[in-house]
Scaffold this active site. Structure first.
Site, PDB file in Angstrom:
ATOM      1  N   ASN A 219       0.850  -1.196   0.000  1.00 48.81           N
ATOM      2  CA  ASN A 219       0.000   0.000   0.000  1.00 48.81           C
ATOM      3  C   ASN A 219       0.885   1.245   0.000  1.00 48.81           C
ATOM      4  OD1 ASN A 219       0.536   0.832   2.845  1.00 48.81           O
ATOM      5  ND2 ASN A 219      -0.386  -1.169   3.245  1.00 48.81           N
ATOM      6  N   LYS A 297       8.841 -17.942  -9.465  1.00 49.67           N
ATOM      7  CA  LYS A 297       8.183 -16.839 -10.178  1.00 49.67           C
ATOM      8  C   LYS A 297       7.048 -17.396 -11.057  1.00 49.67           C
ATOM      9  CE  LYS A 297       8.933 -13.113 -13.391  1.00 49.67           C
ATOM     10  NZ  LYS A 297       9.616 -12.770 -14.617  1.00 49.67           N
TER      11      LYS A 297
END
Ligand code: CTP
Length: 410
Positions: A219, A297
């Site tokens: 955030n 990944k």
């Protein structure tokens, strides 16, 4: 009755009464300070004299009242330099916008401002004005200047103002003014590290919740407010442990910083840091984490979208507030809200079981963004008690909060 234990006993105050309806509160202030053994000498400004009379003041203070009509005889009897120096503290109440501007600019065009310029004693002001005037950029600048000049501020309260409008700008209540003066004179006052011996745990910054080894959810929290609080508390002598999510900020000097990434790591670091006297959760902890975080990944596969599963993160504030063994004496949360700020914050205070909550408006609807920015506008709830603070630099908000914590222990 004189209370022998009062830190005000035997101290001398020079009270400068400015203009404004709230000047009437000074009469009660004088009476109460006298009861505590303080001597109060008064300068009544020309505008202050529109609201209270020299006769009522001298009746309560038992001393001559000095006014702008200061005569030659007065000057011989008590020069303005002596008047400004024969005190342990100078208090301006109510301090009008005009008085603050004059003080910030160093004007000396009447007895009050001359005494303020001539004094070599600490100065405290209790501002009082219409909320627009209080929030005006000029008043903000003057306030900042006065703080930099070492003037102590007793913040105004909020509610209905004399002009009928609602907002911040009401002269502090007499109890609060007395509290500030007593705090100033306490042997372990602001200059002597009032939080020495206290361990304060602070969380700050965002948390990063991994999606795979290279990606994460986060955030916009910068960590600035939490770091500023950590610095302000360390300045007051507290032993501070700052548990911080990833930020671009340098670790503040003089405290222990524990860097973490995820909410789970933040919780573990906090629990390891206990016991603490105070815990302040400023971090913008991610509410969720990815429960199926990939070990490698995630590769794109023919346009198929990865299915992320979310699970709720532990609520660190709630866990600290409800810790049966190690609950800090004072637990403070922050409430980042974009609407219904006060109601949501109060509900959060209850839900999380903390003692105080600092509510802030993180919407970007008016003014600069709080998240990532340098300024903040907050409401402090201590149980049912509510205080609306004016828009201020995050350092200023931090100092005010640190001061409140010091008062809690005073
Ligand atoms: N907090 C925490 N741990 C969490 C979530 C929040 O310690 N997992 C703390 C924050 O540091 C802050 C307070 O709880 O002190 C409120 O955080 P906020 O993000 O405003 O509220 P949430 O609990 O996340 O609720 P909502 O997202 O519904 O507003």
């Amino acid at each position: 009755m004189t209370l022998e234990t009062s830190p005000l006993d035997g101290k001398r105050l020079l009270l400068i009464i400015g203009g404004g309806i709230a000047a009437y509160k000074c009469l009660d202030l004088i009476r109460r300070l006298k009861e505590k053994g303080m001597s109060v000498r008064t300068i009544l400004t020309r505008s202050g004299a529109e609201f209270v009379t020299p006769l009522s003041i001298s009746g309560l203070s038992g001393e001559k009242v000095y006014t702008d009509l200061f005569s030659l005889t007065d000057e011989v009897e008590m020069g303005h330099i002596r008047l400004s120096r024969e005190a342990d503290l100078v208090l301006v109440a109510p301090a009008t916008a005009d008085m603050m501007a004059k003080m910030a600019a160093g004007l000396a065009d009447n007895l009050a401002t001359t005494a303020l310029l001539a004094t070599d004693k600490p100065v405290m002001i209790a501002p009082s004005m219409n909320s627009r005037m209080w929030e005006h950029a000029a008043t903000r600048r003057n306030l900042q200047q006065l703080k930099e000049d070492g003037v102590h501020i007793i913040p105004p309260g909020s509610g209905e103002l004399a002009c009928g409008e609602e907002g911040t700008g009401r002269l502090a209540e007499v109890d609060d003014m007395i509290g500030a003066i007593e705090f100033f004179f306490k042997p372990s006052g602001p200059h002597e590290e009032p939080l020495a011996g206290k361990h304060i745990l602070i969380t700050a910054g965002p948390t990063y919740e991994a999606i795979d080894p290279v990606r994460y959810m986060a955030n916009r929290s910068s960590g600035k407010q939490g770091y500023a609080i950590a610095r302000a508390l360390a300045d007051l002598g507290a032993k501070v442990t700052l548990v911080s999510g990833p930020t671009n900020l340098a670790a503040p000097a003089g405290l222990q910083m524990i860097p973490v990434e995820s909410a789970a790591e933040m919780l573990a670091a906090c629990q390891n840091a206990l016991p603490a006297d105070v815990a302040i959760c400023v971090a913008a902890v991610a509410d969720w984490r990815v429960s199926n975080c990939a070990g490698q990944k995630i590769k794109k596969q023919d346009g198929a979208l990865p299915a992320l599963q979310l699970t709720e993160n532990p609520d660190i504030l709630k866990i600290l507030s409800t810790d049966k063994v190690n609950r800090p004496e004072l637990v403070i949360g922050f409430a980042a809200e974009t609407e219904n700020i006060a109601a949501n914050a109060q509900a959060k205070l209850k839900r999380k079981g903390c003692d105080w909550i600092v509510a802030n408006d993180v919407s970007t609807k008016d003014g600069p963004s709080v998240m990532g920015g340098d300024y903040n506008k907050v409401i402090l709830f201590r149980g049912k008690d509510r205080e609306d603070w004016a828009l201020g630099h995050k350092d200023e908000i931090a100092k005010n909060l640190a001061q409140k914590i010091a008062e809690f222990y005073a």
